[in-house]
Design a protein around this motif. Structure first.
Motif, PDB file in Angstrom:
ATOM      1  N   GLY A   1       0.837  -1.195   0.000  1.00  0.00           N
ATOM      2  CA  GLY A   1       0.000   0.000   0.000  1.00  0.00           C
ATOM      3  C   GLY A   1       0.876   1.250   0.000  1.00  0.00           C
ATOM      4  N   ARG A   2       0.261   2.371  -0.298  1.00  0.00           N
ATOM      5  CA  ARG A   2       1.004   3.636  -0.319  1.00  0.00           C
ATOM      6  C   ARG A   2       0.530   4.516   0.822  1.00  0.00           C
ATOM      7  NH1 ARG A   2      -0.617   6.451  -4.833  1.00  0.00           N
ATOM      8  NH2 ARG A   2      -2.491   5.220  -4.796  1.00  0.00           N
ATOM      9  N   ASP A   3       1.404   5.283   1.381  1.00  0.00           N
ATOM     10  CA  ASP A   3       1.052   6.200   2.461  1.00  0.00           C
ATOM     11  C   ASP A   3       0.748   7.570   1.861  1.00  0.00           C
ATOM     12  OD1 ASP A   3       0.527   6.893   5.065  1.00  0.00           O
ATOM     13  OD2 ASP A   3       2.594   7.455   5.488  1.00  0.00           O
ATOM     14  N   GLU A   4      -0.242   7.609   1.014  1.00  0.00           N
ATOM     15  CA  GLU A   4      -0.661   8.833   0.336  1.00  0.00           C
ATOM     16  C   GLU A   4      -2.136   9.074   0.631  1.00  0.00           C
ATOM     17  OE1 GLU A   4       1.417  10.812  -1.268  1.00  0.00           O
ATOM     18  OE2 GLU A   4       3.050   9.413  -0.897  1.00  0.00           O
ATOM     19  N   PRO A   5      -2.601  10.317   0.580  1.00  0.00           N
ATOM     20  CA  PRO A   5      -4.011  10.603   0.867  1.00  0.00           C
ATOM     21  C   PRO A   5      -4.989   9.883  -0.062  1.00  0.00           C
ATOM     22  CG  PRO A   5      -2.752  12.627   0.938  1.00  0.00           C
ATOM     23  CD  PRO A   5      -1.824  11.550   0.447  1.00  0.00           C
ATOM     24  N   ASP A   6      -4.596   9.587  -1.302  1.00  0.00           N
ATOM     25  CA  ASP A   6      -5.536   8.908  -2.191  1.00  0.00           C
ATOM     26  C   ASP A   6      -5.679   7.416  -1.872  1.00  0.00           C
ATOM     27  OD1 ASP A   6      -2.971   8.395  -3.069  1.00  0.00           O
ATOM     28  OD2 ASP A   6      -3.512   8.358  -5.186  1.00  0.00           O
ATOM     29  N   ASP A   7      -4.860   6.868  -0.976  1.00  0.00           N
ATOM     30  CA  ASP A   7      -4.982   5.485  -0.544  1.00  0.00           C
ATOM     31  C   ASP A   7      -5.540   5.399   0.874  1.00  0.00           C
ATOM     32  OD1 ASP A   7      -4.690   2.683  -0.898  1.00  0.00           O
ATOM     33  OD2 ASP A   7      -2.888   2.736   0.341  1.00  0.00           O
ATOM     34  N   MET A   8      -5.969   6.515   1.431  1.00  0.00           N
ATOM     35  CA  MET A   8      -6.482   6.539   2.796  1.00  0.00           C
ATOM     36  C   MET A   8      -7.929   6.999   2.794  1.00  0.00           C
ATOM     37  SD  MET A   8      -3.176   8.158   4.682  1.00  0.00           S
ATOM     38  CE  MET A   8      -3.664   7.844   6.340  1.00  0.00           C
ATOM     39  N   ARG A   9      -8.657   6.566   3.827  1.00  0.00           N
ATOM     40  CA  ARG A   9     -10.042   6.986   3.984  1.00  0.00           C
ATOM     41  C   ARG A   9     -10.387   6.984   5.459  1.00  0.00           C
ATOM     42  NH1 ARG A   9     -13.171   1.533   2.041  1.00  0.00           N
ATOM     43  NH2 ARG A   9     -11.993   0.153   3.383  1.00  0.00           N
ATOM     44  N   PRO A  10     -11.343   7.819   5.856  1.00  0.00           N
ATOM     45  CA  PRO A  10     -11.773   7.786   7.257  1.00  0.00           C
ATOM     46  C   PRO A  10     -12.757   6.649   7.467  1.00  0.00           C
ATOM     47  CG  PRO A  10     -12.918   9.540   6.102  1.00  0.00           C
ATOM     48  CD  PRO A  10     -11.952   8.931   5.133  1.00  0.00           C
ATOM     49  N   LEU A  11     -12.590   5.906   8.559  1.00  0.00           N
ATOM     50  CA  LEU A  11     -13.512   4.842   8.935  1.00  0.00           C
ATOM     51  C   LEU A  11     -13.954   5.072  10.373  1.00  0.00           C
ATOM     52  CD1 LEU A  11     -11.891   1.533   7.619  1.00  0.00           C
ATOM     53  CD2 LEU A  11     -13.790   2.796   6.624  1.00  0.00           C
ATOM     54  N   CYS A  12     -15.260   4.885  10.626  1.00  0.00           N
ATOM     55  CA  CYS A  12     -15.722   4.956  12.009  1.00  0.00           C
ATOM     56  C   CYS A  12     -15.153   3.745  12.752  1.00  0.00           C
ATOM     57  CB  CYS A  12     -17.252   4.997  12.066  1.00  0.00           C
ATOM     58  SG  CYS A  12     -18.068   3.504  11.479  1.00  0.00           S
ATOM     59  N   HIS A  13     -15.191   3.799  14.055  1.00  0.00           N
ATOM     60  CA  HIS A  13     -14.578   2.730  14.846  1.00  0.00           C
ATOM     61  C   HIS A  13     -15.274   1.382  14.618  1.00  0.00           C
ATOM     62  CE1 HIS A  13     -11.870   5.459  16.838  1.00  0.00           C
ATOM     63  NE2 HIS A  13     -12.878   6.257  17.112  1.00  0.00           N
ATOM     64  N   ASP A  14     -16.589   1.412  14.335  1.00  0.00           N
ATOM     65  CA  ASP A  14     -17.307   0.158  14.077  1.00  0.00           C
ATOM     66  C   ASP A  14     -16.858  -0.483  12.767  1.00  0.00           C
ATOM     67  OD1 ASP A  14     -18.747   0.449  16.408  1.00  0.00           O
ATOM     68  OD2 ASP A  14     -20.410   1.502  15.421  1.00  0.00           O
ATOM     69  N   CYS A  15     -16.496   0.297  11.772  1.00  0.00           N
ATOM     70  CA  CYS A  15     -16.042  -0.244  10.484  1.00  0.00           C
ATOM     71  C   CYS A  15     -14.552  -0.580  10.505  1.00  0.00           C
ATOM     72  CB  CYS A  15     -16.312   0.757   9.360  1.00  0.00           C
ATOM     73  SG  CYS A  15     -18.064   0.991   9.024  1.00  0.00           S
ATOM     74  N   ASP A  16     -13.791   0.111  11.357  1.00  0.00           N
ATOM     75  CA  ASP A  16     -12.344  -0.078  11.378  1.00  0.00           C
ATOM     76  C   ASP A  16     -11.941  -1.421  11.979  1.00  0.00           C
ATOM     77  OD1 ASP A  16      -9.592   0.776  11.074  1.00  0.00           O
ATOM     78  OD2 ASP A  16      -9.577   0.996  13.260  1.00  0.00           O
ATOM     79  N   LYS A  17     -12.637  -1.878  13.017  1.00  0.00           N
ATOM     80  CA  LYS A  17     -12.252  -3.128  13.678  1.00  0.00           C
ATOM     81  C   LYS A  17     -12.308  -4.333  12.744  1.00  0.00           C
ATOM     82  CE  LYS A  17     -13.189  -1.657  18.348  1.00  0.00           C
ATOM     83  NZ  LYS A  17     -14.020  -1.820  19.543  1.00  0.00           N
ATOM     84  N   PRO A  18     -13.439  -4.577  12.020  1.00  0.00           N
ATOM     85  CA  PRO A  18     -13.427  -5.737  11.119  1.00  0.00           C
ATOM     86  C   PRO A  18     -12.470  -5.578   9.945  1.00  0.00           C
ATOM     87  CG  PRO A  18     -15.585  -4.661  11.099  1.00  0.00           C
ATOM     88  CD  PRO A  18     -14.754  -3.980  12.112  1.00  0.00           C
ATOM     89  N   LYS A  19     -12.269  -4.353   9.463  1.00  0.00           N
ATOM     90  CA  LYS A  19     -11.336  -4.117   8.348  1.00  0.00           C
ATOM     91  C   LYS A  19      -9.917  -4.434   8.799  1.00  0.00           C
ATOM     92  CE  LYS A  19      -9.466  -1.744   4.704  1.00  0.00           C
ATOM     93  NZ  LYS A  19      -8.067  -1.790   4.951  1.00  0.00           N
ATOM     94  N   THR A  20      -9.553  -4.010  10.002  1.00  0.00           N
ATOM     95  CA  THR A  20      -8.219  -4.288  10.526  1.00  0.00           C
ATOM     96  C   THR A  20      -8.017  -5.784  10.733  1.00  0.00           C
ATOM     97  OG1 THR A  20      -8.162  -2.132  11.583  1.00  0.00           O
ATOM     98  CG2 THR A  20      -6.610  -3.781  12.403  1.00  0.00           C
ATOM     99  N   ALA A  21      -9.032  -6.480  11.244  1.00  0.00           N
ATOM    100  CA  ALA A  21      -8.926  -7.924  11.441  1.00  0.00           C
ATOM    101  C   ALA A  21      -8.749  -8.636  10.103  1.00  0.00           C
ATOM    102  CB  ALA A  21     -10.160  -8.445  12.164  1.00  0.00           C
ATOM    103  N   ALA A  22      -9.484  -8.213   9.087  1.00  0.00           N
ATOM    104  CA  ALA A  22      -9.344  -8.818   7.756  1.00  0.00           C
ATOM    105  C   ALA A  22      -7.963  -8.522   7.177  1.00  0.00           C
ATOM    106  CB  ALA A  22     -10.434  -8.305   6.832  1.00  0.00           C
ATOM    107  N   ASP A  23      -7.476  -7.295   7.388  1.00  0.00           N
ATOM    108  CA  ASP A  23      -6.144  -6.938   6.902  1.00  0.00           C
ATOM    109  C   ASP A  23      -5.063  -7.799   7.550  1.00  0.00           C
ATOM    110  OD1 ASP A  23      -7.193  -4.996   5.276  1.00  0.00           O
ATOM    111  OD2 ASP A  23      -6.611  -3.309   6.558  1.00  0.00           O
ATOM    112  N   GLN A  24      -5.206  -8.081   8.848  1.00  0.00           N
ATOM    113  CA  GLN A  24      -4.208  -8.896   9.538  1.00  0.00           C
ATOM    114  C   GLN A  24      -4.135 -10.295   8.931  1.00  0.00           C
ATOM    115  OE1 GLN A  24      -1.994  -7.904  11.763  1.00  0.00           O
ATOM    116  NE2 GLN A  24      -2.803  -5.842  11.588  1.00  0.00           N
ATOM    117  N   GLY A  25      -5.282 -10.854   8.555  1.00  0.00           N
ATOM    118  CA  GLY A  25      -5.284 -12.165   7.909  1.00  0.00           C
ATOM    119  C   GLY A  25      -4.603 -12.139   6.557  1.00  0.00           C
ATOM    120  N   VAL A  26      -4.847 -11.099   5.786  1.00  0.00           N
ATOM    121  CA  VAL A  26      -4.224 -10.968   4.457  1.00  0.00           C
ATOM    122  C   VAL A  26      -2.718 -10.776   4.601  1.00  0.00           C
ATOM    123  CG1 VAL A  26      -4.096  -9.483   2.418  1.00  0.00           C
ATOM    124  CG2 VAL A  26      -6.309 -10.100   3.361  1.00  0.00           C
TER     125      VAL A  26
END
Length: 128
Positions: free
Chosen positions: A58-83
């Motif tokens: 991934g890139r550390d640029e604004p076009d690769d980032m998005r704001p996520l509420c805490h409810d959406c961030d937890k499952p996304k982070t868990a899925a990312d850890q598996g990948v």
């Protein structure tokens, strides 16, 4: 030995500081949560998340980032850890030793039972 070609280790870039200019660039693209679409009003309601994690190119640029509420961030982070873990396994970074248990001594290699021993239905081992 694996028949796969040797892979190069991915160099993970350091995260840049979240400046006001970067935050404004992200919020221009997203006025709502990037996952559920809930409006975000206070800064404490959301975190900035990389759409493609840095650990898997991934890139550390604004076009690769998005704001996520805490409810959406937890499952996304868990899925990312598996990948990320799968990518590391495929790259051979997590193999610390043999993946199978060694055959204990005294056990025949041809698939036959040990000579002279028999296991009953109750689990006790007796001689034949």
């Amino acid at each position: 030995m694996s028949k796969l070609p040797q892979r190069e280790r991915v160099v993970i870039p350091e995260r840049k500081e979240m400046t006001l200019a970067r935050e404004v660039a992200i919020l221009r693209r997203y006025a709502r949560c990037g996952g559920c679409g809930k409006p975000l009003t206070a800064r404490s309601q959301y975190v900035y998340d990389h759409e493609i994690p840095l650990e898997i190119c991934g890139r550390d640029e604004p076009d690769d980032m998005r704001p996520l509420c805490h409810d959406c961030d937890k499952p996304k982070t868990a899925a990312d850890q598996g990948v990320i873990a799968r990518a590391k396994r495929l790259a051979g970074e997590t193999c610390a030793g043999p993946t199978r248990r060694p055959i204990p001594p005294g056990r025949p290699m041809d698939g036959t039972k040990a000579s002279g021993l028999k296991r009953g239905f109750d689990g006790r081992v007796t001689r034949r």
